[in-house]
Design a protein around this motif. Structure first.
Motif, PDB file in Angstrom:
ATOM      1  N   SER A   1       1.245   4.071  -2.965  1.00  0.00           N
ATOM      2  CA  SER A   1       0.857   5.472  -2.739  1.00  0.00           C
ATOM      3  C   SER A   1       1.944   6.425  -3.252  1.00  0.00           C
ATOM      4  CB  SER A   1       0.593   5.730  -1.250  1.00  0.00           C
ATOM      5  OG  SER A   1       1.800   5.802  -0.535  1.00  0.00           O
TER       6      SER A   1
ATOM      7  N   LEU B   1      -7.314   5.817   0.056  1.00  0.00           N
ATOM      8  CA  LEU B   1      -6.667   5.911   1.370  1.00  0.00           C
ATOM      9  C   LEU B   1      -7.671   6.100   2.504  1.00  0.00           C
ATOM     10  CD1 LEU B   1      -3.403   7.969   0.703  1.00  0.00           C
ATOM     11  CD2 LEU B   1      -3.686   5.514   1.014  1.00  0.00           C
TER      12      LEU B   1
ATOM     13  N   PHE C   1       1.574   7.593   3.157  1.00  0.00           N
ATOM     14  CA  PHE C   1       0.209   8.051   2.887  1.00  0.00           C
ATOM     15  C   PHE C   1       0.130   9.571   3.061  1.00  0.00           C
ATOM     16  CE2 PHE C   1      -1.857   3.753   4.320  1.00  0.00           C
ATOM     17  CZ  PHE C   1      -1.335   3.150   3.183  1.00  0.00           C
TER      18      PHE C   1
ATOM     19  N   PHE D   1       0.841  -1.205   0.000  1.00  0.00           N
ATOM     20  CA  PHE D   1       0.000   0.000   0.000  1.00  0.00           C
ATOM     21  C   PHE D   1       0.877   1.257   0.000  1.00  0.00           C
ATOM     22  CE2 PHE D   1      -3.754  -2.286   2.273  1.00  0.00           C
ATOM     23  CZ  PHE D   1      -4.288  -2.643   1.053  1.00  0.00           C
TER      24      PHE D   1
ATOM     25  N   LEU E   1      -7.378   3.746   5.560  1.00  0.00           N
ATOM     26  CA  LEU E   1      -7.108   4.262   6.908  1.00  0.00           C
ATOM     27  C   LEU E   1      -8.211   3.806   7.875  1.00  0.00           C
ATOM     28  CD1 LEU E   1      -5.893   7.863   6.001  1.00  0.00           C
ATOM     29  CD2 LEU E   1      -4.556   6.124   7.183  1.00  0.00           C
TER      30      LEU E   1
ATOM     31  N   VAL F   1      -4.570   7.734  -3.776  1.00  0.00           N
ATOM     32  CA  VAL F   1      -5.132   8.578  -2.704  1.00  0.00           C
ATOM     33  C   VAL F   1      -6.645   8.342  -2.506  1.00  0.00           C
ATOM     34  CG1 VAL F   1      -5.609  10.987  -2.049  1.00  0.00           C
ATOM     35  CG2 VAL F   1      -3.299  10.300  -2.733  1.00  0.00           C
TER      36      VAL F   1
END
Length: 1652
Positions: free
Chosen positions: A157, A168, A198, A153, A172, A165
């Motif tokens: 990114s 994300l 990230f 991941f 998250l 994005v």
């Protein structure tokens, strides 16, 4: 896995499988090649290969991970290179495989799982949704994911920001609960890694919203999740004991802080900043902490945080030590950490300028050096990076710098200079207090420049440059590049020009000032350049001019300050005086040019000072203002004391003062300044004494009366008495001080005498000047018997008297001047010279006293008395000639001032010559000359080299002077000519080269003096005497042959020019010369006696035997060349009467002959008829006896050794000695052939023959006595004799040619003897052709000799003769050729081989005869190839080589019948283990191609049979075989019917061209497959044979060959290849022990994709 190896699948995937099977190879280079091959297949069929890799990895589940990694890396490369064309379904397959490979093992196996992750990242560049779809299935809520899922991941990114994005937010959301589940450190670290990337990706996305796919994304989209993650990281993980995890947390928190909600960040700062700061204590490596902290501070400032205020003290207290800890340039992270911490200070200074300064400035007072340096670095940073915030703080910052300005630490100084530089750019130095900064900078420029020394590694060092060099660069940059500094620096910097403490800073100061002044002039401020009304502290024009002029006197000191000072002076011309503009504009550039044209080493200091003083005179004349000049001289005197410690500059300043006083019209001022100079001078310094005296002398040019009056007044004044009494308490010191003052005053009088106008000074010399000088110098001249011991006083007196004598000598009225005190002064000088020690020359007393005497005796009346003259000459000669060999060295061995002493010695010797010449001038007669050499004679014959050398050098100078001055009006006898010639002529052979040269000059001058006395004009040229000059060149090196000729020629000249009445006296004196302590000279005397006797008659003819016995005894006493030469004439007379007895008795002498016996032998070569008779006798003795006898060798069991017989050996040695004499040439020419043949066969019969035991021990004894004896070994002896015979017989070219080819050494080697003979024969054919018919005639009978060695020698000689056309020209071809064919059945294999070589040589020697004898020659070669008694194929090898050469001269019909037979016969030799056989057979094959036209098809078949072999052997380990292959392929090219291939062979296979084999083979295969595609299978099968070759390079070349064939074949012809057989063979070769071979196999396997 085994199935795929046994039965390969005939497809692209099959090849891939074969390659993947080979990934188990342990060699990394082979693994690399397998990876490359898979990538190559992937370029051709990306989809298929990716599917194959997928299938292989799925099927071979147990394949170890290192091998899986190779396949995964290949997949990553194929995906990256073909991502744009990749099919979606294939992408899914790859994604699924990579996902499984990555997560197959629950344990982290980094290399394997990283490779799989990289595949996913590569696919994610285009198929991000598919990748996420797959990977997210393994990222389930509530279940801790695999380590590499999270890392993938993170990497996605970074590699695909816009694609990743949008995912994300949900990632998250899923990830946050997992953070609490992560228990292992590596999982926590990877979560941190992901959060960091990230956050960075989100920032990049938000920064480029205009390009983003979803422009509605906002920071608050992620803020809450990021904050939640932050809480776990900061509150829980940051406290972990594992350092790596803590750093991972810190790296993440920095970028995360930008995304946190503003209020949350504000709320966290009171905990966050202390938490981060606390980490500095736990981690040595602080870069990541500082980077994160800087990001947090920037984020805080961005939100306008109020919490920072509270944290500020803690921040400053923690960050400051980070800067104080030095950055180590060898550790990049420490340098990066410094950069980040300085960025933190910039952020803080912009927000809290007052508090940051309040924190920093007190630190400048710290006792810790690092603290002070670190604080200054921060100051420089914030001055540069927060200029607006610091604007109002400038006075405060400037005042705080007072303490650092007093710091003596070098590192602090460097930091201060850097701060000053920053301040200058931002206007600080324009403020009050700025001048102190500039003064500090100038003081640093004035530091002594350090000699370049090796830097010790010091991490604290700001830079390796010295404080001084940094300061100099800074000052120059501020002057030239910072415009706002112009008014600060000008004219302020002028204040630093005159103070002496800034001397070292003068060069940069002058350069800066010049640049600033020029800028001012450009602005139109020329007239008011220096405003004294506005700048009270500036130095006056007089001070500036004095200072700049004085420092220019040493123009190269202080980084060439002379140029800088003069250029500044030129710019200031109007400010100094308006009248100087025109003069200085013209004069200063020429002075600067003079400095630039010279260097410190080559500049004449005296000339330079004269130029400057002339410039000063012209300046004073141009100003022409007495008031200005008075101010100027007053300033000069005021500056005098500044130059204490600068003796050279001070000395020059005195001269400037003298010059300026001379131009001053005020006599009162002149006397006042002279008085002041006398009162203030530092008399104990030599340069000061010299300077003061120069000043008085220069001043006396215009003010003689005032100068003399002032000197007398000073002696009478209280000042002099005070200075005498001042030190009376310290008696020694008092005496010393008085002596120094007296010395100076004496010197002043000398300078006054020599400088003042002669018409004024002559009348004052005895009355005033000498009276006062002797008053100061207490000696017996005045009747007071007090002798001074002070060297200075002594030298000053000598120098002063010398100058006074010089003044009288140069004076216009000197002819009328009678110097009444001359004899006293000469006597005083003699006393001084006598007092000097004879063991060394420590002072210039001798030299200066002799120069003074020269002036005194030159032309000054009255004459010296004879006793005074004798004492003067003997004293001076003994004082100089008797010095030790190196008068520059003290006895204690300290020679640091040796160059100075050497110059002093040279000057002293010149002074001696000048003195003796001036004495000789008074009596230019033979008697005067005899009188002078009565003094010099004992020194000329001295047994000490240095005494002889000096005496003869002086003699040559005197005789040359005598001849030059001689003016004979009546013819008178030169009665002492003979004695003087006998004195000098043997010295022409002196052991010292310089003596030899000067001795010739002496004889030359004596003979010309004789001619003058005989009545010839002085400009008369006598050819014979002039010939002596030409002999001098040969006397430079001690070559006795040249010395002999020189002495002989001198004797010839002397013999013709000496009058008869002086001949006997000359001879008697010469005989006395035989006892000369120098042996060279005694030998020269011998030569000269013999030459004189030969020239002037045989007066001693009846006494020849007596002379012989004397010479013989001399030979035993002294073994010298010239004595030996003298003996030869007598020996020759004896031999002409008793020839046979002399030969027999000399042959009876013990071997090896001693040097006397050798000399006697050589004397027998004097007359050709006699020499011929003796040579015939010796040849008969060599040939009559057997050359050796067989002797049982008991130590070696049954073997035997050959022992030389003594008589032939002795006769060979005698031949050598006679023929080594040049005179034997005519006799040797008459007996050339018999001598050559006898000695050639003598060499042949002595190879491997030993000396008799008795002679072996005797030779060892003689070699221990003699340093380099001639070898008595039979073979060496014979070779040397043959060499000397050839040289003497006019065949020097033969000797040289054989020697340069190493032939003589080969002849003496049992294994290579025949090669040496071939070299000799070749040289004879080239350089001695007309001699060959008789030699061949004499040699033919030896072909049936019982000695193998003689048959080998003769065959080798004849074989090489056939290599030259000379045998054809001399009609010897048939004779020699028939003798060679007749040797084909010789029992000796070497003879048979040499015979074939000879027959082959006909091709180069007589090519036009080859066709005539073609049948016979071809038959011989074919027979040679079929020789049955040839175990090592040596005869066959020779036959092939010879046949190759013959083919060039035969036509097709001559060889047609044998062509195929020969081609088939030689083919097996292509792969022979013997390189010679490989080379010869391949060359022969190349030559055969020329005859294939009529039988083209049959021979084309032979070419195809050999083609693969020839191409592969281009990789043969032997260069000669490679060269043969290149030749053969070039020859085959035109017969192959392919123009492209032919061109390639001709261009790329030139001998002089290096070959890039891989590239070449690629192109060859391209042409082969275009022209002969049907040959593919045949070419592959031939290559398969070489898979088992013993040579590694050929084993590697064979699969590469196949790979290139496959690469270029058309699809239509692919079916002819048996792929099963080929892949099986390649599989087998894939197990080769050599990695290079396996690499080529892997590469070829990749290429097989072409024929599937």
């Amino acid at each position: 896995m085994m199935e795929s190896r046994i039965k390969p699948c005939l497809s692209c995937s099959g090849l891939a499988t074969t390659l993947m099977d080979a990934t188990t190879d342990k060699d990394p280079l082979v693994q690399e090649q397998i990876y490359n091959a898979l990538c190559y297949l992937g370029e051709s069929e990306p989809e298929e290969i990716l599917h194959s890799c997928d299938e292989y990895l799925r099927q071979h589940d147990k394949l170890a991970y290192p091998h899986r990694v190779i396949i995964l890396k290949a997949m990553e490369t194929v995906v990256k290179n073909n991502i744009a064309s990749l099919d979606k379904s294939t992408a899914k397959v790859v994604i699924f495989l990579a996902s499984n490979e990555m997560t197959k093992s629950k344990e982290v196996i980094r290399e394997w799982q990283q490779a799989a992750s990289s595949v996913l990242v590569a696919v994610g560049q285009r198929f991000i949704n598919k990748v996420m779809e797959e990977v997210l299935t393994k990222f389930q809520p509530g279940i801790l994911p695999h380590y590499f899922i999270v890392q993938t991941f993170a990497n996605l990114s970074v590699s695909n920001v816009f694609g990743m994005v949008p995912f994300l937010n949900s990632i998250l959301g899923t990830m946050l609960p997992m953070l609490g589940m992560a228990k292992q450190d590596h999982m926590k670290s990877v979560f941190c890694y992901a959060l960091q990337h990230f956050s960075e990706s989100i920032q990049e996305y938000l920064a480029n919203l205009d390009k983003a796919p979803d422009p509605t994304v906002r920071k608050d989209t992620f803020s809450n999740e990021i904050f939640s993650a932050y809480e776990v990281l900061f509150n829980s993980w940051l406290q972990h004991r594992e350092a790596k995890l803590r750093l991972a947390v810190v790296e993440a928190v920095g970028p995360m802080s930008y995304l946190m909600p503003s209020e949350k960040l504000e709320e966290q700062l009171p905990k966050l900043i202390p938490g981060i700061l606390a980490l500095y204590k736990k981690h040595a490596e602080a870069f990541y902490i500082s980077k994160s902290l800087c990001q947090i501070l920037e984020a805080s400032v961005n939100i306008g945080s109020r919490s920072l205020d509270v944290q500020l003290d803690a921040l400053l207290g923690t960050l400051h030590p980070q800067i104080c800890a030095p950055a180590d340039p060898s550790v990049p992270l420490t340098v990066k950490n410094h950069t980040e911490v300085l960025r933190c200070f910039t952020v803080l200074a912009c927000s809290f300028p007052d508090r940051v300064l309040a924190f920093l400035l007190p630190k400048l007072e710290s006792s810790n050096e690092r603290t002070r340096v670190g604080t200054l670095l921060i100051m420089r940073q914030i001055i540069n990076s927060a200029p607006s915030q610091m604007e109002i703080k400038k006075p405060f910052i400037l005042s705080s710098m007072k303490l650092p300005l007093q710091d003596s630490n070098d590192k602090v100084k460097r930091a201060v200079v850097q701060v000053i530089s920053a301040m200058a750019h931002h206007g600080y130095l324009e403020q009050p207090g700025g001048e102190a900064m500039m003064e500090y900078l100038v003081r640093q420029c004035a530091l002594p420049s350090e000699a370049p020394k090796k830097q010790t590694p010091d991490a604290d060092d700001l830079t390796s440059d010295s404080v001084q060099s940094i300061s100099v660069n800074t000052l120059f940059l501020l002057s030239t590049t910072v415009d706002r500094m112009n008014n600060v620096l000008w004219p302020y910097l002028l204040e630093f020009v005159t103070p002496i403490q800034f001397t070292n800073a003068l060069t940069p100061l002058c350069k800066s000032l010049m640049y600033l002044a020029m800028k001012k002039q450009e602005e139109g401020e020329n007239a008011s350049l220096i405003r004294y009304d506005l700048n009270g502290n500036l130095p006056s024009p007089y001070a500036l001019t004095t200072r700049l002029l004085v420092v220019s006197s040493q123009p190269y000191a202080g980084d060439c300050r002379g140029t800088a000072a003069l250029r500044l002076l030129s710019v200031l011309q109007y400010s100094v005086h308006p009248a100087l503009e025109q003069l200085w504009s013209k004069r200063v550039p020429s002075l600067v040019e003079h400095i630039e044209e010279n260097t410190e080493k080559c500049l004449c200091q005296k000339e330079w000072e004269e130029k400057l003083l002339l410039f000063l005179q012209e300046t004073l004349a141009a100003v022409s203002d007495n008031t200005w000049i008075c101010h100027f001289v007053t300033e000069m005197c005021r500056q005098l004391n500044s130059y204490n410690g600068f003796p050279l500059e001070k000395n020059f300043l005195y001269k400037c003062i003298g010059t300026t006083l001379g131009a001053c019209t005020s006599k009162d001022l002149v006397q006042k300044q002279l008085q002041e100079l006398l009162e203030t001078a530092r008399y104990h310094e030599e340069a000061e004494r010299e300077g003061l005296a120069s000043c008085f002398g220069i001043c006396a040019i215009n003010h003689l009366e005032e100068t003399l009056a002032k000197l007398e007044d000073f002696v009478r004044s209280d000042v002099f008495k005070k200075s005498v009494g001042l030190f009376s308490i310290f008696k020694d010191r008092s005496d010393n001080e008085v002596e120094k003052i007296k010395s100076t005053l004496i010197l002043c009088y000398g300078f006054v005498a020599v400088h003042a106008p002669k018409e004024l000074v002559l009348s004052r010399i005895e009355a005033d000047i000498l009276k006062n000088i002797f008053q100061y110098f207490n000696t017996k001249v005045l009747g007071i018997k007090v002798e001074t011991k002070d060297l200075t006083l002594k030298l000053c007196l000598i120098r002063s008297i010398c100058m006074i004598s010089q003044a009288i000598y140069n004076g216009g009225k000197c002819g009328d001047f009678v110097f009444s005190r001359k004899a006293e002064l000469v006597a005083q000088m003699v006393e001084f010279i006598k007092a000097e020690p004879l063991d060394a020359m420590r002072t210039p007393v001798r030299q200066r006293a002799m120069v003074t005497c020269t002036y005194l005796v030159s032309v000054l009346e009255p004459h010296l008395s004879d006793p005074d003259r004798t004492e003067l000459i003997d004293t001076c000669l003994a004082s100089v000639l008797a010095l030790p060999p190196d008068p520059g060295q003290e006895r204690d061995g300290i020679g640091s001032d040796a160059p100075h002493k050497e110059i002093l010695y040279g000057d002293t010797l010149s002074a001696l010559k000048d003195l003796l010449k001036s004495l000789l001038q008074r009596n230019l007669t033979p008697h005067g000359l005899q009188d002078m050499f009565a003094h010099l004679g004992p020194w000329i014959k001295s047994n000490k080299e240095q005494e002889r050398q000096r005496a003869v050098e002086v003699s040559a100078a005197l005789l040359d002077f005598y001849l030059g001055k001689l003016n004979v009006s009546t013819v008178i006898p030169f009665y002492n000519l003979g004695v003087l010639i006998a004195l000098f002529s043997p010295r022409c052979s002196d052991s010292l080269a310089s003596v030899r040269q000067h001795a010739v000059d002496c004889v030359y001058c004596l003979l010309y003096i004789q001619l003058c006395y005989e009545g010839f004009a002085r400009d008369h040229t006598d050819e014979m005497v002039e010939g002596l000059k030409a002999l001098k060149k040969g006397l430079e090196e001690p070559d006795f042959t040249v010395l002999f000729h020189t002495c002989h020629n001198i004797a010839m000249v002397v013999g013709k020019r000496v009058p008869p009445d002086q001949l006997m006296s000359l001879l008697l004196a010469m005989f006395e010369g035989l006892a000369d302590p120098d042996k060279n000279c005694s030998r020269a005397a011998t030569v000269m006696i013999n030459s004189l006797l030969k020239e002037r008659g045989s007066v001693l003819q009846e006494k020849v035997p007596d002379i012989m016995s004397i010479i013989h005894s001399k030979l035993q006493e002294v073994d010298e060349e010239h004595v030996r030469k003298a003996a030869q004439q007598t020996v020759y007379i004896l031999a002409s009467q008793h020839k046979s007895v002399v030969v027999s008795s000399l042959l009876g002498s013990a071997l090896p002959f001693d040097s006397h016996t050798c000399a006697m032998w050589r004397s027998l070569a004097a007359e050709p008829t006699l020499t011929s008779q003796i040579l015939e006798q010796l040849l008969e003795k060599v040939n009559r006896d057997v050359p050796y006898k067989e002797s049982k060798c008991f130590l070696l069991g049954s073997g035997s050794e050959r022992i030389a017989t003594p008589l032939p050996l002795a006769a060979t040695c005698a031949l050598y000695e006679i023929m080594s004499a040049p005179e034997s040439g005519a006799a040797v020419l008459g007996l050339y052939a018999p001598l050559f043949v006898t000695l050639l066969l003598r060499v042949s019969c002595t190879v491997g023959v030993q000396l008799p035991k008795s002679l072996q021990s005797r030779e060892r004894r003689s070699s221990s006595l003699s340093p380099a004896p001639r070898s008595l070994h039979p073979c060496s002896c014979a070779v040397e004799t043959l060499k000397v015979m050839l040289a003497r017989g006019g065949s020097e070219a033969v000797t040289r040619a054989v020697g340069s080819a190493g032939g003589w050494d080969l002849m003496a080697s049992p294994e290579r003897h025949h090669d040496g003979i071939a070299v000799l024969a070749g040289a004879m054919a080239r350089h001695a052709g007309p001699r060959l018919p008789l030699i061949v005639k004499n040699l033919v009978p030896t072909l049936s000799s019982v000695f193998d060695s003689q048959r080998i020698t003769t065959t080798a000689f004849f074989a090489e003769l056939l290599n030259s056309n000379v045998v054809n020209d001399l009609m010897l071809l048939e004779t020699v050729m028939d003798n060679m064919t007749g040797r084909q059945k010789d029992p000796c294999m070497l003879v048979r081989m040499l015979a074939l070589r000879g027959l082959g040589n006909i091709s180069s020697g007589s090519p036009e005869k080859v066709r005539k004898h073609g049948a016979k020659l071809l038959a011989s070669m074919v027979n040679g190839m079929d020789d049955k008694d040839d175990p090592h194929n040596l005869v066959a090898l020779e036959a092939m080589s010879s046949l190759s050469k013959l083919l060039d001269h035969l036509e097709e019909r001559d060889i047609q019948s044998m062509l195929l037979h020969i081609a088939i016969r030689i083919r097996p030799f292509f792969d022979s283990e013997q390189p010679g056989l490989r080379q010869s057979s391949i060359v022969l094959f190349g030559n055969l191609t020329k005859f294939s036209e009529d039988d083209c098809e049959a021979f084309f078949e032979q070419i195809l049979n050999g083609l693969v072999t020839l191409l592969l052997h281009l990789q043969d380990p032997k260069p000669e075989v490679v060269k043969a292959c290149k030749f053969a392929l070039r020859m085959c090219g035109p017969n192959m019917g392919c123009e492209g291939l032919c061109d390639m062979f001709l261009n790329h296979l030139r001998e002089d061209r290096s070959l890039h084999y891989g590239e070449f083979m690629n192109n060859v295969c391209k042409h082969l497959m275009q022209s002969y595609p049907e040959m593919l299978n045949r070419l592959i099968l031939t290559n398969l044979f070489y898979f088992k070759s013993n040579w590694v390079d050929i084993r590697a070349a064979a699969p590469m060959f196949i790979g290139f064939l496959v690469l270029h074949v058309d699809e239509d012809h692919c079916q002819q290849v048996d792929l099963d057989q080929l892949i099986s063979a390649l599989n087998l070769l894939l197990k080769d022990p050599v990695p290079a071979v396996r690499m080529k196999v892997a590469e070829t396997l990749g290429r097989l994709v072409r024929i599937l």
